[in-house]
Design a protein around this motif. Structure first.
Motif, PDB file in Angstrom:
ATOM      1  N   ASP A   1      18.515  16.949-104.652  1.00 18.36           N
ATOM      2  CA  ASP A   1      19.334  17.118-103.457  1.00 18.36           C
ATOM      3  C   ASP A   1      18.607  16.872-102.138  1.00 18.36           C
ATOM      4  O   ASP A   1      19.221  16.971-101.085  1.00 18.36           O
ATOM      5  CB  ASP A   1      19.964  18.514-103.464  1.00 18.36           C
ATOM      6  N   VAL A   2      17.321  16.536-102.207  1.00 15.19           N
ATOM      7  CA  VAL A   2      16.593  16.229-100.978  1.00 15.19           C
ATOM      8  C   VAL A   2      15.955  14.839-101.075  1.00 15.19           C
ATOM      9  O   VAL A   2      16.272  13.946-100.290  1.00 15.19           O
ATOM     10  CB  VAL A   2      15.519  17.310-100.670  1.00 15.19           C
ATOM     11  N   LEU A   3      15.054  14.632-102.054  1.00 15.17           N
ATOM     12  CA  LEU A   3      14.301  13.386-102.141  1.00 15.17           C
ATOM     13  C   LEU A   3      15.169  12.177-102.512  1.00 15.17           C
ATOM     14  O   LEU A   3      15.126  11.148-101.822  1.00 15.17           O
ATOM     15  CB  LEU A   3      13.153  13.532-103.144  1.00 15.17           C
ATOM     16  N   ILE A   4      15.943  12.287-103.576  1.00 16.18           N
ATOM     17  CA  ILE A   4      16.773  11.145-104.001  1.00 16.18           C
ATOM     18  C   ILE A   4      17.739  10.718-102.895  1.00 16.18           C
ATOM     19  O   ILE A   4      17.805   9.529-102.574  1.00 16.18           O
ATOM     20  CB  ILE A   4      17.484  11.434-105.341  1.00 16.18           C
ATOM     21  N   PRO A   5      18.482  11.632-102.263  1.00 12.27           N
ATOM     22  CA  PRO A   5      19.356  11.195-101.164  1.00 12.27           C
ATOM     23  C   PRO A   5      18.583  10.586 -99.985  1.00 12.27           C
ATOM     24  O   PRO A   5      19.072   9.662 -99.333  1.00 12.27           O
ATOM     25  CB  PRO A   5      20.087  12.474-100.740  1.00 12.27           C
ATOM     26  N   ALA A   6      17.366  11.083 -99.729  1.00 11.95           N
ATOM     27  CA  ALA A   6      16.566  10.517 -98.643  1.00 11.95           C
ATOM     28  C   ALA A   6      16.163   9.078 -98.955  1.00 11.95           C
ATOM     29  O   ALA A   6      16.144   8.225 -98.071  1.00 11.95           O
ATOM     30  CB  ALA A   6      15.325  11.376 -98.401  1.00 11.95           C
ATOM     31  N   ILE A   7      15.868   8.799-100.205  1.00  9.61           N
ATOM     32  CA  ILE A   7      15.464   7.448-100.604  1.00  9.61           C
ATOM     33  C   ILE A   7      16.666   6.513-100.701  1.00  9.61           C
ATOM     34  O   ILE A   7      16.621   5.380-100.215  1.00  9.61           O
ATOM     35  CB  ILE A   7      14.715   7.485-101.961  1.00  9.61           C
ATOM     36  N   LEU A   8      17.740   6.977-101.316  1.00  8.96           N
ATOM     37  CA  LEU A   8      18.884   6.102-101.597  1.00  8.96           C
ATOM     38  C   LEU A   8      19.898   6.033-100.462  1.00  8.96           C
ATOM     39  O   LEU A   8      20.714   5.110-100.422  1.00  8.96           O
ATOM     40  CB  LEU A   8      19.577   6.555-102.883  1.00  8.96           C
TER      41      LEU A   8
ATOM     42  N   ILE B   1      24.555   4.965-107.168  1.00 12.86           N
ATOM     43  CA  ILE B   1      23.374   4.795-108.019  1.00 12.86           C
ATOM     44  C   ILE B   1      23.258   5.949-109.005  1.00 12.86           C
ATOM     45  O   ILE B   1      22.956   5.745-110.191  1.00 12.86           O
ATOM     46  CB  ILE B   1      22.102   4.633-107.169  1.00 12.86           C
ATOM     47  N   LEU B   2      23.512   7.170-108.548  1.00 15.92           N
ATOM     48  CA  LEU B   2      23.437   8.315-109.465  1.00 15.92           C
ATOM     49  C   LEU B   2      24.506   8.236-110.554  1.00 15.92           C
ATOM     50  O   LEU B   2      24.269   8.635-111.692  1.00 15.92           O
ATOM     51  CB  LEU B   2      23.542   9.638-108.706  1.00 15.92           C
ATOM     52  N   TYR B   3      25.680   7.719-110.217  1.00 16.44           N
ATOM     53  CA  TYR B   3      26.735   7.559-111.228  1.00 16.44           C
ATOM     54  C   TYR B   3      26.240   6.642-112.349  1.00 16.44           C
ATOM     55  O   TYR B   3      26.344   6.980-113.530  1.00 16.44           O
ATOM     56  CB  TYR B   3      28.001   6.983-110.581  1.00 16.44           C
ATOM     57  N   TRP B   4      25.691   5.488-111.979  1.00 12.04           N
ATOM     58  CA  TRP B   4      25.204   4.551-112.998  1.00 12.04           C
ATOM     59  C   TRP B   4      23.963   5.085-113.701  1.00 12.04           C
ATOM     60  O   TRP B   4      23.763   4.824-114.890  1.00 12.04           O
ATOM     61  CB  TRP B   4      24.982   3.170-112.394  1.00 12.04           C
ATOM     62  N   ALA B   5      23.155   5.873-113.003  1.00 11.57           N
ATOM     63  CA  ALA B   5      22.012   6.519-113.650  1.00 11.57           C
ATOM     64  C   ALA B   5      22.497   7.525-114.693  1.00 11.57           C
ATOM     65  O   ALA B   5      21.907   7.650-115.773  1.00 11.57           O
ATOM     66  CB  ALA B   5      21.132   7.205-112.612  1.00 11.57           C
ATOM     67  N   GLY B   6      23.582   8.231-114.392  1.00  7.70           N
ATOM     68  CA  GLY B   6      24.160   9.168-115.359  1.00  7.70           C
ATOM     69  C   GLY B   6      24.665   8.445-116.599  1.00  7.70           C
ATOM     70  O   GLY B   6      24.481   8.916-117.728  1.00  7.70           O
TER      71      GLY B   6
END
Length: 159
Positions: A23-30, A37-42
């Motif tokens: 909830d901090v790093l991934i949203p900051a990067i993406l 991207i998280l949907y397809w990663a799931g």
């Protein structure tokens, strides 16, 4: 990160490590692409943990630390799922929590089980719960050509 976010992650069910990543790093990067991207990663993650039925989906979902998953409604073409539990409640309080990883994971698992193209979307996020609707197109068979070797899921531990 604000002091309140830090305190909440450090002392909550999510944990600082997991919470910072999700909830901090991934949203900051993406940035704005986070949800897609998280949907397809799931969906990709579901390929690593394929399960053969809804009960096993519920078990693996909990084992992966996504929260408590419950099937609310099911028809041939559509399934409504609800995610809840302390992890979900705490993540929703952060305001920037994204549940598309879980949504993609559910969509792909249902696609494995129905052998039909399946997409899912979050339809509601409120007070400790996230509701997801998965829609399968039974006239459009799954494009997965590799045979699926379902995991043998260990049953959930009872306390």
């Amino acid at each position: 990160m604000s002091q309140s976010t830090y305190d909440q992650l450090l002392h909550g069910a999510v944990g600082l490590n997991h919470g910072v990543l999700r909830d901090v790093l991934i949203p900051a990067i993406l940035g704005e692409e986070t949800g897609g991207i998280l949907y397809w990663a799931g969906k990709n993650l579901a390929h690593q943990f394929p399960v053969s039925n809804p009960d096993e989906l519920i078990t693996i979902f909990t084992q992966l630390g996504f929260g408590h998953l419950e099937l609310q409604k099911k028809s041939a073409k559509q399934q409504t799922w609800q995610i809840s539990g302390p992890i979900v409640t705490e993540r929703l309080k952060l305001n920037q929590a994204d549940f598309n990883l879980e949504t993609g994971f559910i969509a792909q698992q249902i696609e494995f089980q129905t052998n039909a193209i399946t997409e899912a979307q979050i339809v509601e996020q409120k007070k400790g719960t996230v509701q997801i609707v998965a829609q399968s197109d039974l006239k459009d068979p799954s494009l997965d050509t590799e045979p699926i070797e379902f995991l043998q899921i260990e049953p959930a531990q009872t306390e």
